[in-house]
Write an enzyme that holds these catalytic residues in place. Sequence first.
Site, PDB file in Angstrom:
ATOM      1  N   ASP A  53       0.834  -1.188   0.000  1.00  0.00           N
ATOM      2  CA  ASP A  53       0.000   0.000   0.000  1.00  0.00           C
ATOM      3  C   ASP A  53       0.880   1.253   0.000  1.00  0.00           C
ATOM      4  O   ASP A  53       2.001   1.238   0.540  1.00  0.00           O
ATOM      5  CB  ASP A  53      -0.896   0.019   1.236  1.00  0.00           C
ATOM      6  CG  ASP A  53      -1.838  -1.172   1.299  1.00  0.00           C
ATOM      7  OD1 ASP A  53      -2.143  -1.745   0.225  1.00  0.00           O
ATOM      8  OD2 ASP A  53      -2.265  -1.528   2.410  1.00  0.00           O
ATOM      9  N   ARG A  54       0.361   2.314  -0.536  1.00  0.00           N
ATOM     10  CA  ARG A  54       1.139   3.551  -0.656  1.00  0.00           C
ATOM     11  C   ARG A  54       1.720   4.029   0.680  1.00  0.00           C
ATOM     12  O   ARG A  54       2.893   4.417   0.737  1.00  0.00           O
ATOM     13  CB  ARG A  54       0.289   4.640  -1.303  1.00  0.00           C
ATOM     14  CG  ARG A  54       1.048   5.938  -1.528  1.00  0.00           C
ATOM     15  CD  ARG A  54       0.303   6.852  -2.464  1.00  0.00           C
ATOM     16  NE  ARG A  54       1.072   8.081  -2.686  1.00  0.00           N
ATOM     17  CZ  ARG A  54       0.991   8.821  -3.781  1.00  0.00           C
ATOM     18  NH1 ARG A  54       0.186   8.487  -4.761  1.00  0.00           N
ATOM     19  NH2 ARG A  54       1.725   9.925  -3.901  1.00  0.00           N
TER      20      ARG A  54
END
Length: 226
Positions: A53-54
């Site tokens: 995930d970012r």
Amino acid sequence: MTAPRICCEDSAFLAISKPSGMPAQPDPTGDLSLLCWAERYTGQALHVVNRLDRPVSGLMLLAKTAQAMAHLQRQFRESSVEKVYVAAVEGEPPEESGVLIHYLTRHRRTHRVYAWPDERLRTARAELHYRLIGRGERYCFLLVQPLSGRHHQIRAQLAAIGCPVKGDVRYGARRANRDRSIHLHAWKLAFTPPGSDQRLCLEAPLPEGDALWSALSEQLYAMSIG
């Protein structure tokens, strides 16, 4: 944002420590992704093997050929890759170590994942092991080993036991981190590289310049010499 760090490279793959805030692949923001950064570094097209995930930092694998990608992704699908994360969480888990099993659903519009204690229609089983390795003034430090690879699995499962990851307001943390990161780091990966029959264990150092990550690093160092 700090720059990505090459942890290992051979003729078949790259292992890179992704900084928090960098997307794994190109997305609608147009921000530089790890994939594009790595393709500039190597001067060739690459294939993403696993994603983060970012707001999460840590190890990602990129394959240099389609064959190498298939070899590595097969290991992820078969759960033969050992994945170890470290996290700073709010609250304290019910036991110092344990196994969490939930059934996950994903909201189509918000993409938020919900963790249910029992199986329901259109749910996916998720399992992880955790171990408490230390306590700070306001946070607990956990080692986390997911045995499945579901979207937002760690974030949703820890939130479900009252331990949201620090900074992860989407899953119930009290406040966001200033840089919009969360305190979840993909620390280790163990797998069999293409063309080899020997297991390889790689480690991505924890992010620098943050007091909580520094405290967690000290806990890991104490474990290694204990």
